[in-house]
Design a protein around this motif. Sequence first.
Motif, short mmCIF file in Angstrom:
data_model
loop_
_atom_site.label_atom_id
_atom_site.label_comp_id
_atom_site.label_asym_id
_atom_site.label_seq_id
_atom_site.Cartn_x
_atom_site.Cartn_y
_atom_site.Cartn_z
N GLN A 279 0.79 -0.81 -0.18
CA GLN A 279 0.14 0.30 -0.05
C GLN A 279 0.36 1.13 -0.11
OE1 GLN A 279 -2.88 -0.88 3.76
NE2 GLN A 279 -4.02 -0.80 2.30
N PHE A 280 0.42 2.40 -1.15
CA PHE A 280 1.53 3.10 -1.20
C PHE A 280 1.51 4.64 -0.52
CE2 PHE A 280 3.45 0.09 -4.25
CZ PHE A 280 4.69 0.46 -4.24
N HIS A 281 0.22 4.86 -0.78
CA HIS A 281 -0.47 6.17 0.33
C HIS A 281 -1.84 5.68 0.79
CE1 HIS A 281 -2.00 9.65 0.81
NE2 HIS A 281 -1.01 10.30 0.09
N THR A 282 -1.73 5.45 2.34
CA THR A 282 -3.04 4.99 3.37
C THR A 282 -3.32 6.28 3.63
OG1 THR A 282 -1.72 4.05 5.41
CG2 THR A 282 -2.42 2.75 3.04
N GLU A 283 -4.35 7.13 3.90
CA GLU A 283 -4.77 7.66 4.98
C GLU A 283 -6.51 7.74 5.53
OE1 GLU A 283 -4.36 11.35 3.93
OE2 GLU A 283 -6.08 12.57 3.86
N ALA A 284 -6.58 7.43 7.03
CA ALA A 284 -8.43 7.21 7.17
C ALA A 284 -9.12 8.38 7.08
CB ALA A 284 -8.09 6.77 9.14
N LYS A 285 -10.61 7.94 6.37
CA LYS A 285 -11.54 8.46 6.65
C LYS A 285 -12.92 7.83 7.54
CE LYS A 285 -14.85 11.50 4.74
NZ LYS A 285 -15.61 11.71 5.83
N LEU A 286 -11.82 9.20 8.52
CA LEU A 286 -12.95 8.84 10.39
C LEU A 286 -14.00 9.12 9.96
CD1 LEU A 286 -9.80 10.06 12.03
CD2 LEU A 286 -10.27 8.43 11.26
N ASP A 287 -15.18 8.74 10.69
CA ASP A 287 -16.77 8.63 10.64
C ASP A 287 -17.18 9.88 11.75
OD1 ASP A 287 -18.80 8.55 11.31
OD2 ASP A 287 -19.32 6.16 10.00
N ASP A 288 -17.97 10.05 11.12
CA ASP A 288 -18.05 11.87 12.13
C ASP A 288 -19.50 10.90 13.28
OD1 ASP A 288 -16.62 13.07 10.73
OD2 ASP A 288 -18.69 14.21 9.80
N SER A 289 -19.33 9.93 12.62
CA SER A 289 -21.03 9.17 13.89
C SER A 289 -19.88 8.12 15.01
CB SER A 289 -21.75 7.94 13.00
OG SER A 289 -21.34 7.08 12.96
N PHE A 290 -18.99 8.26 14.75
CA PHE A 290 -18.11 7.51 15.97
C PHE A 290 -17.21 7.99 16.71
CE2 PHE A 290 -13.96 4.96 16.70
CZ PHE A 290 -14.81 3.86 17.59
N SER A 291 -17.62 7.99 17.80
CA SER A 291 -16.61 9.24 18.58
C SER A 291 -15.53 9.63 18.92
CB SER A 291 -17.54 8.80 20.22
OG SER A 291 -17.14 7.97 20.95
N TYR A 292 -14.68 8.97 18.17
CA TYR A 292 -12.99 8.35 18.58
C TYR A 292 -12.49 9.24 17.37
CZ TYR A 292 -8.48 7.34 16.84
OH TYR A 292 -7.63 7.20 16.51
N ARG A 293 -11.73 9.90 17.97
CA ARG A 293 -10.77 11.17 17.51
C ARG A 293 -9.56 10.98 18.04
NH1 ARG A 293 -14.04 11.28 14.66
NH2 ARG A 293 -16.29 12.95 14.14
N PRO A 294 -8.34 11.02 17.24
CA PRO A 294 -7.00 11.04 17.13
C PRO A 294 -6.31 11.94 18.04
CG PRO A 294 -7.26 11.53 15.25
CD PRO A 294 -9.17 11.39 15.68
N ILE A 295 -5.78 12.28 19.53
CA ILE A 295 -4.63 13.32 19.59
C ILE A 295 -3.62 13.48 19.28
CG2 ILE A 295 -4.47 13.89 22.18
CD1 ILE A 295 -6.78 12.58 23.19
#
Length: 316
Positions: A279-295
Amino acid sequence: MNIVITGGAGFIGSNLANELCKNHKVLVIDNFDNNERFSNNKRKYFGTYKNLLEFDGLIYSANLLDDEFYAMIDSFAPNVIYHFAAISDTTVYDEEIVFKSNINTFYKIIALAKKHNAKLIYASSASVYGDAPSPQTVGLNEIPKNPYAFSKLTMDKIAKDTGAVGLRYFNVYGKNEFYKDTTASMILQFALQILNNNSPKLFVGSDKIFRDFVYIKDVTNANIAAMNANGGVYNVGSGKARSFESIVDILQDLLIKRGILKERLQKTYIPNPYTNAYQFHTEAKLDDSFSYRPIYSLEDGINDYLDEIIKIFNNK
């Protein structure tokens, strides 16, 4: 609550176990390392007691393929099941053993969750996206490139409409990954090369290889947040793609700042032997309905992790 963590002596599972045991009754069930290896000479099992030195809970050793594994979970009567136990090496191409270990056993885990009305949270993987364009989004362009990735996508399909939560981890790094051996993150591997005063080795074209690196403390928070999430599949990443070149630069700058390294070491570039399944380029699309947010940013995560890395280097 009664919480079971399968594969709880491994990297992600042990970090979660060490945190949850502070407030809950936790059972870790793991096969533990027995020095067995696959045909590619990679270790079969990564669980180790060394990851559980801070753990204050119950431990049971059993293999995912054996009935006693499920009997123990059943007798514990869990309120929550975290399922990490699996063959997780993307370079294992024995489809039979991967699918028996990851897919067949998942039906039993789902049945136990249903029997005890337990919340099931399981490890999916960003590898299911294969070469999908960034940002990788749940439900789009899911074309796995190896048996492991296929098994995880199949698990997502099996779990659909059960209320289970699948978490697709991107490139996780942090404490307790050392015992993953050669499958540990490149953050740890680059750091140990530099601390050994060796030129950090990158693949040719690494300035154009981008990954979504996510710190283990963020991943632990995502797993805890999943207890209250609606059933479904969610990405767990930082939401930002960074290059392998960036990792080396951040590490060297931090080590210079701490007086451990005098000056940046010159990088060495080697051919990439995995181009057909990479995999040469990965970037997660985070789901607004899930309360997780990276710090943690990549800089913050590496800085927080660095003391642990230095300790590993001094004790290995």
